[in-house]
Design a protein around this motif. Sequence first.
Motif, short mmCIF file in Angstrom:
data_model
loop_
_atom_site.label_atom_id
_atom_site.label_comp_id
_atom_site.label_asym_id
_atom_site.label_seq_id
_atom_site.Cartn_x
_atom_site.Cartn_y
_atom_site.Cartn_z
N GLN A 293 28.63 -11.44 -58.19
CA GLN A 293 27.48 -11.12 -57.34
C GLN A 293 26.93 -12.39 -56.69
O GLN A 293 26.64 -12.42 -55.50
CB GLN A 293 26.37 -10.52 -58.20
N ARG A 294 26.79 -13.42 -57.50
CA ARG A 294 26.22 -14.67 -56.97
C ARG A 294 27.13 -15.26 -55.90
O ARG A 294 26.68 -15.76 -54.88
CB ARG A 294 25.98 -15.67 -58.11
N GLN A 295 28.44 -15.17 -56.14
CA GLN A 295 29.37 -15.71 -55.15
C GLN A 295 29.29 -14.95 -53.83
O GLN A 295 29.35 -15.53 -52.75
CB GLN A 295 30.78 -15.64 -55.70
N ASP A 296 29.17 -13.64 -53.96
CA ASP A 296 29.09 -12.79 -52.78
C ASP A 296 27.83 -13.13 -51.97
O ASP A 296 27.89 -13.31 -50.75
CB ASP A 296 29.08 -11.32 -53.21
N ILE A 297 26.72 -13.26 -52.66
CA ILE A 297 25.44 -13.58 -52.00
C ILE A 297 25.55 -14.92 -51.28
O ILE A 297 25.15 -15.08 -50.13
CB ILE A 297 24.30 -13.62 -53.04
N GLN A 298 26.16 -15.89 -51.98
CA GLN A 298 26.28 -17.22 -51.41
C GLN A 298 27.19 -17.24 -50.18
O GLN A 298 26.86 -17.86 -49.17
CB GLN A 298 26.83 -18.17 -52.46
N SER A 299 28.31 -16.53 -50.25
CA SER A 299 29.22 -16.61 -49.11
C SER A 299 28.67 -15.86 -47.91
O SER A 299 28.85 -16.27 -46.76
CB SER A 299 30.63 -16.14 -49.49
N ARG A 300 27.94 -14.76 -48.16
CA ARG A 300 27.31 -14.05 -47.04
C ARG A 300 26.22 -14.90 -46.39
O ARG A 300 26.14 -14.99 -45.16
CB ARG A 300 26.68 -12.75 -47.55
N ALA A 301 25.41 -15.51 -47.23
CA ALA A 301 24.33 -16.35 -46.70
C ALA A 301 24.91 -17.50 -45.89
O ALA A 301 24.43 -17.82 -44.80
CB ALA A 301 23.48 -16.88 -47.85
N HIS A 302 25.96 -18.08 -46.42
CA HIS A 302 26.61 -19.21 -45.77
C HIS A 302 27.10 -18.84 -44.37
O HIS A 302 26.99 -19.62 -43.42
CB HIS A 302 27.76 -19.70 -46.64
N ARG A 303 27.62 -17.62 -44.25
CA ARG A 303 28.14 -17.14 -42.97
C ARG A 303 27.07 -17.18 -41.87
O ARG A 303 27.36 -17.43 -40.71
CB ARG A 303 28.62 -15.71 -43.18
N LEU A 304 25.84 -16.94 -42.26
CA LEU A 304 24.75 -16.94 -41.27
C LEU A 304 24.42 -18.32 -40.73
O LEU A 304 23.96 -18.45 -39.60
CB LEU A 304 23.46 -16.36 -41.89
N ILE A 305 24.63 -19.35 -41.57
CA ILE A 305 24.20 -20.70 -41.14
C ILE A 305 25.35 -21.67 -40.89
O ILE A 305 25.15 -22.73 -40.32
CB ILE A 305 23.23 -21.35 -42.17
N ASP A 306 26.54 -21.29 -41.32
CA ASP A 306 27.70 -22.18 -41.14
C ASP A 306 27.95 -22.43 -39.65
O ASP A 306 28.10 -21.49 -38.88
CB ASP A 306 28.93 -21.50 -41.77
N PRO A 307 28.00 -23.71 -39.24
CA PRO A 307 28.23 -24.00 -37.82
C PRO A 307 29.54 -23.39 -37.31
O PRO A 307 29.65 -23.08 -36.12
CB PRO A 307 28.31 -25.53 -37.77
N LYS A 308 30.51 -23.21 -38.19
CA LYS A 308 31.79 -22.65 -37.73
C LYS A 308 31.76 -21.13 -37.68
O LYS A 308 32.66 -20.49 -37.17
CB LYS A 308 32.92 -23.10 -38.65
N GLN A 309 30.73 -20.52 -38.26
CA GLN A 309 30.64 -19.07 -38.21
C GLN A 309 29.47 -18.67 -37.29
O GLN A 309 29.57 -18.86 -36.10
CB GLN A 309 30.53 -18.50 -39.62
N MET A 310 28.35 -18.18 -37.84
CA MET A 310 27.29 -17.72 -36.94
C MET A 310 26.17 -18.75 -36.74
O MET A 310 25.28 -18.53 -35.92
CB MET A 310 26.70 -16.42 -37.48
N GLY A 311 26.23 -19.85 -37.48
CA GLY A 311 25.11 -20.79 -37.49
C GLY A 311 24.77 -21.41 -36.16
O GLY A 311 23.59 -21.61 -35.84
N GLU A 312 25.78 -21.72 -35.35
CA GLU A 312 25.50 -22.40 -34.08
C GLU A 312 25.88 -21.58 -32.85
O GLU A 312 25.36 -21.82 -31.77
CB GLU A 312 26.19 -23.77 -34.07
N LEU A 313 26.74 -20.60 -33.05
CA LEU A 313 27.10 -19.71 -31.94
C LEU A 313 25.88 -18.88 -31.57
O LEU A 313 25.60 -18.63 -30.40
CB LEU A 313 28.24 -18.80 -32.41
N PHE A 314 25.13 -18.50 -32.59
CA PHE A 314 23.94 -17.70 -32.37
C PHE A 314 22.72 -18.59 -32.16
O PHE A 314 22.56 -19.59 -32.86
CB PHE A 314 23.72 -16.73 -33.53
N LYS A 315 21.91 -18.18 -31.19
CA LYS A 315 20.74 -18.98 -30.84
C LYS A 315 19.48 -18.13 -31.00
O LYS A 315 19.54 -16.91 -30.96
CB LYS A 315 20.85 -19.44 -29.37
N VAL A 316 18.37 -18.84 -31.14
CA VAL A 316 17.09 -18.16 -31.27
C VAL A 316 16.14 -18.69 -30.20
O VAL A 316 15.98 -19.89 -30.06
CB VAL A 316 16.48 -18.42 -32.68
#
Length: 321
Positions: A293-316
């Motif tokens: 469970q902890r690993q799943d939470i961590q990898s999902r959270a990471h996806r939101l902020i990882d510059p190579k995933q959604m972290g920098e492609l997405f803007k606010v």
Amino acid sequence: MHLTPFQKNLREKILSQGPLSLLEVMGLSNAHYYAEKEVFGREGDFITSPEISQIFGECVAFWIVEQCQREEIYDPILLEMGPGRGTLMRDIVRILSKTKIKPDIHFLETSPKLREFQKENMPEPCVWHDDLRDIPKKFALFLANEFFDALPIQQKVDGVDVYVDYVDDAFVRVPRGGEMIETSPVSLDISKTMAAHLSSYGGAALIIDYGDYTKSERIGETLQAVKQHAYVDPLKHLGDADLTAHVDFKLLSEAFLKKGFRGNFMTQRDFLKAYGFDLRLQKLMEQSLSHDQRQDIQSRAHRLIDPKQMGELFKVLEISL
Ligand code: SAH
């Protein structure tokens, strides 16, 4: 080419009336797509931040708390545009229920099917609108995640509007070649309505999407289609794949700046980090039982902020006074 009933109708329309503007075709295609298809998640075509991790909505909730505290208004209109399955609002409401903020929840949503989903997902009463001009005239916080990218765009090649024709058994765009410029008149119209509301009754807006803040009219094409988590040819899957274009944040922000608002533009990563991402992640980790469970939470959270995933492609784009 095998045509779906939607595509057959479109072909008939083109054959009887002549080519349709890309703007009209994209609008029709997405209206059909969102009305009919199982859009989100692993089984669907794409997955959005609120569907990946609840931390996304929790950070947005902290942003809302900050706006309410600054203005000392605790009963805002909370209006989400294009709420999808309603997951973001549900996560926000869970956090706000622990505060003294009692929002009046409103949605801008055209798809009847998604309205049903939203109703099921929301524990609280809420109101749906087709038109932003119908919302109550009071202090409002606007939220939009992956909404503006789904609005229809206009393409021009060397100054000439791009149309969709049906030739040799396929939908094709005319003219081709030359220098392409995209604009989104529908987005502009909506941003003007938002800005007018905010300037009359107060409030703020949070617009999250992929796109950039470079030239007000960008050169080159960003129209794309996604089906089952892969890019496909936009004209081959009309009505059947998500048609999107990059959001031109500079153009979007102009209506607000003209009314004296401030625009704060940042990456999704920076936004989430500024609104409690690390703290929420830590809390969630403490509450979870198993290692998996902890690993799943961590990898999902990471996806939101990882510059190579959604972290920098997405803007606010944050709009406030
Ligand atoms: N915000 C959600 C879903 C994004 S998908 C999420 O993050 O998961 C785009 C959403 O915008 C869908 O709910 C779709 O039905 C809605 N939508 C698309 N065009 C619209 C329009 N012109 N007016 C109102 N809603 C629209």
